[in-house]
Design an enzyme around this catalytic site. Sequence first.
Site, PDB file in Angstrom:
ATOM      1  N   HIS A 482       0.862  -1.154   0.003  1.00  0.00           N
ATOM      2  CA  HIS A 482      -0.065   0.066   0.177  1.00  0.00           C
ATOM      3  C   HIS A 482       0.697   1.182   0.139  1.00  0.00           C
ATOM      4  CE1 HIS A 482      -3.279   2.485   1.414  1.00  0.00           C
ATOM      5  NE2 HIS A 482      -2.461   3.357   1.953  1.00  0.00           N
ATOM      6  N   GLU A 483       1.848   1.299   0.851  1.00  0.00           N
ATOM      7  CA  GLU A 483       2.895   2.701   0.939  1.00  0.00           C
ATOM      8  C   GLU A 483       3.470   2.610  -0.347  1.00  0.00           C
ATOM      9  OE1 GLU A 483       1.846   4.646   2.927  1.00  0.00           O
ATOM     10  OE2 GLU A 483       0.839   3.204   4.707  1.00  0.00           O
ATOM     11  N   HIS A 486       1.589   4.118  -2.924  1.00  0.00           N
ATOM     12  CA  HIS A 486       1.489   5.755  -2.780  1.00  0.00           C
ATOM     13  C   HIS A 486       2.376   6.385  -3.662  1.00  0.00           C
ATOM     14  CE1 HIS A 486      -1.745   6.347  -0.133  1.00  0.00           C
ATOM     15  NE2 HIS A 486      -1.506   5.994   0.841  1.00  0.00           N
ATOM     16  N   GLU A 542      -6.140   6.814  -1.343  1.00  0.00           N
ATOM     17  CA  GLU A 542      -5.901   5.728  -0.292  1.00  0.00           C
ATOM     18  C   GLU A 542      -6.558   4.334  -0.972  1.00  0.00           C
ATOM     19  OE1 GLU A 542      -4.244   5.423   2.298  1.00  0.00           O
ATOM     20  OE2 GLU A 542      -3.527   7.570   2.414  1.00  0.00           O
ATOM     21  N   ASP A 546      -4.681   1.037  -1.765  1.00  0.00           N
ATOM     22  CA  ASP A 546      -5.364  -0.274  -1.188  1.00  0.00           C
ATOM     23  C   ASP A 546      -5.346  -1.365  -2.473  1.00  0.00           C
ATOM     24  OD1 ASP A 546      -5.705   0.399   1.475  1.00  0.00           O
ATOM     25  OD2 ASP A 546      -7.638   0.715   1.215  1.00  0.00           O
TER      26      ASP A 546
END
Length: 634
Positions: A482-483, A486, A542, A546
Amino acid sequence: MTDLKKQDFYEYVNGDWIKTAVIPADKPATGGFQDLVEGIDQLLMNELNQMSDGSLDLPENRMQDAVKLYQLARDYDTRNQLGSTPIADLLARVSNLTSFEALNQQLGDWIKEGLPLPFHFFVMPDMKKATEHALYLNPTSLILPDKTYYEEGHPQTEKLLQVFFEMTVKLLQQFGKTLPEAETIAEQALAFDKALAPYVLSAEESADYTKAYNPKKVTEVAAYSQQIDFLKAIDELLSVTIDQVIVTEPIYFEAFDEIISDDHFPLMKSWMYVQTILTYTSYLSEELRQLGGTYRRFLSGVDEAMPQEKAAYYLTLGEFGQVIGLYYGQKYFGDKAKQDVQHMVQTMIGVYKERLATKEWLSEATREKAIVKLNNMGVHVGYPDKIPAVYDLFVTKTAEEGGTLVSNVRHFSRLARENRFSKVKQPVDRNEWSMAACTVNAYYSGMMNVIVFPAAILQKPFYSVDQSASANYGGIGAVIAHEISHAFDNNGAKFDEFGNLNNWWSDEDLAHFDQLAEAMIAEFDGLEIAGGKVNGKLTVSENIADAGGLSCALEAAKKESNVALDDFFTNWAKIWRTKAKEQYQQLLLSVDVHGPAKLRANIQLQNLADFHAFYGIEAGDAMYRAPEDRVQIW
């Protein structure tokens, strides 16, 4: 019989837990994240108590000063005796203001002291020169949670304003104001706040944070106001000369003279008086602490104020977060776990490289630049090698030495502000963390191109050496990916490998990416939950992260020899388990860039072919999503 996992996988995994879970009286929610926070809080509180009574040895470092501050914070007898006196001088400064000119005479010191103003200077990396810190100018925060609450017809506005007004009047009476005086000050403060609302951005508008980059010449900033001497403030705050300030919301400052006018001076003064009190109520007597939190508790549906000991711990954490985090990380995060998590991070980065290499819609030039960005991504796991040097200045003055909780906090806060302003035009340290190692969270910084995974999140249910590899990939693996995602969401994708705001995409690739982002917006927008609806634009970054995180973690899990997809999918749903007050959920729908936990769990699973195949989910099942409707970006 209905197969629940095919109808509502989140409920299938978490339903029994939800039935018995109890939301603590001092919190708006409980769940995977919150339970982990509670455990760490109790652990560290116990150790601070033991250090305080001498049953646990004090480390020979800044933890000594953290413990001393904790002792002051939990000494409610002294706090009650002092009452409101620790901030009497600050309130006198506000009361004695007679004009904007009088404010300008002390503007630099006013800012260093942290006194309220309708604007806020802060320091962070320059978005287009990310190796160097820059000065930013931002509007102040509103009293209501978001600009949208000020619009006609919002169902919660009237009640929230009433609660805030009543709390403020009672507080002002505690500070010696008569009832008529208190009501006038509260009314004026709310009137000033309302005057700001038309000119600030909503949470949805702020979600694209790259739009906050609006460099203006210092002379342009000075011209924003006839009343506030911005040039004088900048000169008194900085030890270097600058030629530009980055203005996050130009519309607000272009209207500044209309907001900050002679007619509004009495309103602003009342607003400043109220905001000063609210800044410090949690540090004062128990009565003021309880009363000062009334509005915040109502906003989130919280029943009770935080217990005294925990409140003292959080005040200490607020000043010594990095110090306590380093202590926690070094003591409780082992080398085996660090090596294991670092292996997972590298595995995820490898999966991402494969994904980037095979995405047919990416041109070769864009693909190569994306991989360069990935290769330059910094990875921090567990805790930092060192904490910021400013903490060396945080020397707590004990009661015997004449110190109080508030005097120490004011001193530390001023040191922190002065330190931040001293960084303007100075190099950015990519190894400096902006989150304590005892924080149950993780983050990606676009302006540093680094991902950070604090020790606190690297435990069950997210990660454990006792869980299967597949369960760990469904938990911390998905968080890690997930990070990483980003870096390639609708915000992060605008920054290059050095953290600079720099478009490295071809026009065609960017247009296609924007189409995919619109599909993600549409997938979530308008979904009903907790008596409200999801804002797809607010939550898009987000949701993209995800989606990328889950699909990449799944691919990594499948590379392991002992893959167990049931463990993977189950732990993914488990980490999102949440039970929350409806009022809190509605607040989050308005302001949080993250989607509701249940939807984050279920909808992303619906986008995966492997999920459908493994559980035999077919058309007619509530968890089914037709292949052509599944949103996949990375």
